[in-house]
Design an enzyme around this catalytic site. Structure first.
Site, PDB file in Angstrom:
ATOM      1  N   ASP A  89     -42.320  -6.033  76.787  1.00  0.00           N
ATOM      2  CA  ASP A  89     -43.186  -5.443  75.774  1.00  0.00           C
ATOM      3  C   ASP A  89     -42.626  -4.067  75.436  1.00  0.00           C
ATOM      4  OD1 ASP A  89     -45.165  -4.317  74.261  1.00  0.00           O
ATOM      5  OD2 ASP A  89     -46.777  -4.604  75.721  1.00  0.00           O
ATOM      6  N   TYR A 140     -41.721  -2.572  80.523  1.00  0.00           N
ATOM      7  CA  TYR A 140     -42.995  -2.368  79.834  1.00  0.00           C
ATOM      8  C   TYR A 140     -42.991  -0.937  79.305  1.00  0.00           C
ATOM      9  CZ  TYR A 140     -48.066  -1.987  79.138  1.00  0.00           C
ATOM     10  OH  TYR A 140     -49.321  -1.784  78.603  1.00  0.00           O
TER      11      TYR A 140
END
Length: 265
Positions: free
Chosen positions: A160, A119
């Protein structure tokens, strides 16, 4: 083998909505990589008896965090970017705290490859975290991925990445040029990953625009498909020919991100 990555934007919230377990049951991934879990394992209350769970939660409660659920027992588990690399790139402190203590990376070693859930920090609306992102995080993470490859196994890293790589990866590139998620610096970060030999699996099979993984909550953006592709699964070049399919799953609701999926043989 089916591998899925999903920024759930709060595992407790998505589980409370009754979205998570049915999703697992329907798609039956061998491995699922999660980002932005915003919880510790004991807080999640997820009953998935066929999966072994591995978590990396942020020191700050209710923030960030990654996890990997797997049907296959890993040989080893590594949390965060290793200290020697983190120290080299000064990933110790910035104005928001220690980015390497935010549960942003978890890596599992299997017999034939590594799987990494990441992330990536975003640059913030005012770009106040841009220097951290561009000069520290992105090069540190890439060095870590290349170091894993040097251990003799290819790497699958997913998550992400908080950047749209090209103009095809967001609905409104001109309006967003220079804004967080679509600055030259952030785009250079992912381009360097590609230049280093990591393959964007979705683009093996699908070209062009209109394919997104994140939508703003404003102005009915998801229904209108005014979105960004910022969630990726990248693989070492050695694995590229083994990727049978790569898909986005925009029909899966519960988060402002949708899951992304690959099948490898």
């Amino acid at each position: 083998m089916k591998i899925i990555s999903w920024n759930v934007n709060g595992i407790r919230a998505i589980n409370k909505k009754g979205r998570f377990a049915p999703f697992i049951k329907k798609y039956r991934p061998d491995i699922i990589c999660l980002q932005e879990t915003k919880a510790e394992q004991f807080e999640s209350k997820i009953d998935l008896p066929n999966y072994e769970e591995h978590w990396n939660s942020a020191v700050k409660k209710g923030y960030s965090g990654t996890a990997i659920f797997t049907k296959h027992k890993p040989l080893s588990v590594i949390l965060d970017i290793p200290k020697n690399i983190a120290k080299k790139y000064k990933l110790v402190d910035d104005s928001y705290g220690n980015p390497n203590a935010e549960g942003r990376v978890i890596s599992l070693e299997f017999k034939d490859f590594f799987v990494v859930s990441v992330y990536t920090p975003n640059a913030k609306d005012d770009l106040s975290r841009m220097l951290l992102r561009h000069k520290q995080w992105d090069p540190a993470f890439l060095e870590y991925m290349k170091n894993l490859e040097k251990r003799g196994k290819p790497v699958i890293f997913c998550g992400d990445l908080n950047v749209a790589h090209t103009e095809d990866d967001l609905a409104r590139p001109k309006e967003n040029s220079g804004k967080k998620g679509f600055t030259i610096e952030e785009r250079q970060g992912i381009q360097k990953m590609v230049d280093a030999g990591f393959i964007d699996t979705f683009r093996i099979f699908t070209k062009g625009n209109g394919h997104y993984t994140w939508w703003s909550h404003f102005a009915n953006s998801r229904a209108r498909n005014i979105g960004w592709r910022i969630d990726y699964i990248l693989v070492s070049q050695k694995l590229a020919k083994k990727v049978k399919s790569a898909k986005l799953l925009p029909e899966v609701m519960g988060s402002d991100h949708c899951p992304v999926l690959i099948e490898i043989v």
